[in-house]
Enzyme design. Structure first.
Site, PDB file in Angstrom:
ATOM      1  CG  HIS A  64      -0.108   0.316   2.471  1.00 24.41           C
ATOM      2  ND1 HIS A  64       0.224   1.132   3.008  1.00 24.41           N
ATOM      3  CD2 HIS A  64       0.171  -1.062   3.321  1.00 24.41           C
ATOM      4  CE1 HIS A  64       0.793   0.860   4.216  1.00 24.41           C
ATOM      5  NE2 HIS A  64       0.654  -0.660   4.375  1.00 24.41           N
ATOM      6  CG  ASP A  65      -0.337   4.276   1.268  1.00 22.77           C
ATOM      7  OD1 ASP A  65      -1.085   5.451   0.979  1.00 22.77           O
ATOM      8  OD2 ASP A  65      -0.718   3.457   2.062  1.00 22.77           O
ATOM      9  N   GLY A  84       5.285  -1.064   2.650  1.00 24.03           N
ATOM     10  CA  GLY A  84       4.166   0.261   2.541  1.00 24.03           C
ATOM     11  C   GLY A  84       5.125   1.464   2.337  1.00 24.03           C
TER      12      GLY A  84
END
Length: 280
Positions: A121-122, A139
């Site tokens: 994520h991200d 992340g």
């Protein structure tokens, strides 16, 4: 018109562009946008607020846009975007963003994510990034354009990998890698710079010699690192590649320290400006 196999499950609300091919067993969620000429070969899952740009190809058993592996996430409408021409091979996972960041996981154009690589994520990947098999990005990792990360390498969350950097296979990266840097080992250590990648993108021999001199001053010569930066700027500051390197090092928004220097661990990774070793 798009070609959709009768065994594929395309949810109402999904936007499917012209020339798309959705193969057998694929699943496309209701908030997905597939631009023109996207191909899902077979048994791929695309979910969440996810956009695949023109010409993206997704191989079997890849998963793009699923919820992040973050206990803080509560199904907020975060996003995932894959750039034009990117190749996503078998078993790749790219998760949509979590909370506390910019709200989007981004893979740039013309990237190649090889089999079983993971983009958490991200993460933000620039154009032309290559992840070899089984690469793991934590992340909020940022990977600059043209960087290459070798098979089985693990990159800790919030690490930044500079433009045209090269990470050897099986490396463990816990600190930031400057642009053009070449890291090796577990833990990863800076052992040189990516000469081949620079040459392939038009760098001159004079620029390579300048970068070698900068690398020596910053990472090999004795003295406090911060005190070497003005010396490098005074001696080599007119070179754009050096300016880029210094800007990365001085960026106050970086959350991790710079990777530490080390020794070359394999002779084939060495070479000279006249006889460069194999690289990205």
């Amino acid at each position: 018109m798009a070609q959709i196999h009768p065994t594929a499950a395309v949810a109402p609300g999904a936007v499917i562009g012209q020339g798309c091919v959705i193969g057998p067993g694929c699943v496309v969620g209701p908030d997905v946008v597939l631009d023109d000429d996207v191909e899902l070969i077979a048994h791929a899952v695309i979910d969440g607020h996810t956009r695949l740009a023109h010409g993206v190809r997704v191989f079997p058993f890849a998963s793009i846009g699923m919820a992040p592996q973050d206990l803080k996430y509560r199904n907020e409408p975060t996003r995932c975007e894959i750039g034009a021409g990117t190749l996503v091979r078998e078993g790749v996972t790219v998760h949509r963003a979590s909370v506390g960041g910019a709200g989007v996981t981004t893979v740039g154009a013309n990237c190649m994510l090889m089999a079983a690589s993971h983009v958490a994520h991200d993460c933000v990947l620039g154009d032309g990034v290559i992840l070899a098999n089984n690469v793991m990005l934590g992340g909020h990792v940022e990977v600059g354009p043209g960087a290459f990360i070798g098979g089985g390498a693990a990159v800790h969350q919030t690490v930044r990998v500079g433009r045209l950097a090269m990470v050897s296979g099986m490396a463990g990266v816990t600190n930031d890698i400057p642009p053009f840097g070449y890291v090796f080992g577990l833990p990863a250590r800076l052992v040189g710079f990516n000469r081949i990648g620079l040459l392939r993108r038009g760098a001159t021999r004079d620029q390579l010699r300048t970068l070698r001199a900068v690398h020596t001053v910053l990472f090999k010569d004795a003295g406090e690192f911060a005190g070497k930066l003005p010396e490098v700027e005074a001696r080599f500051g007119t070179e754009p590649l050096v300016q880029e390197l210094l800007a990365f090092v001085r960026d106050p928004s970086r959350r991790r320290q710079l990777v530490r220097p080390g020794r070359m661990a394999a002779p084939e990774l060495g070479g000279t400006d006249e006889e460069p070793g194999e690289g990205s």
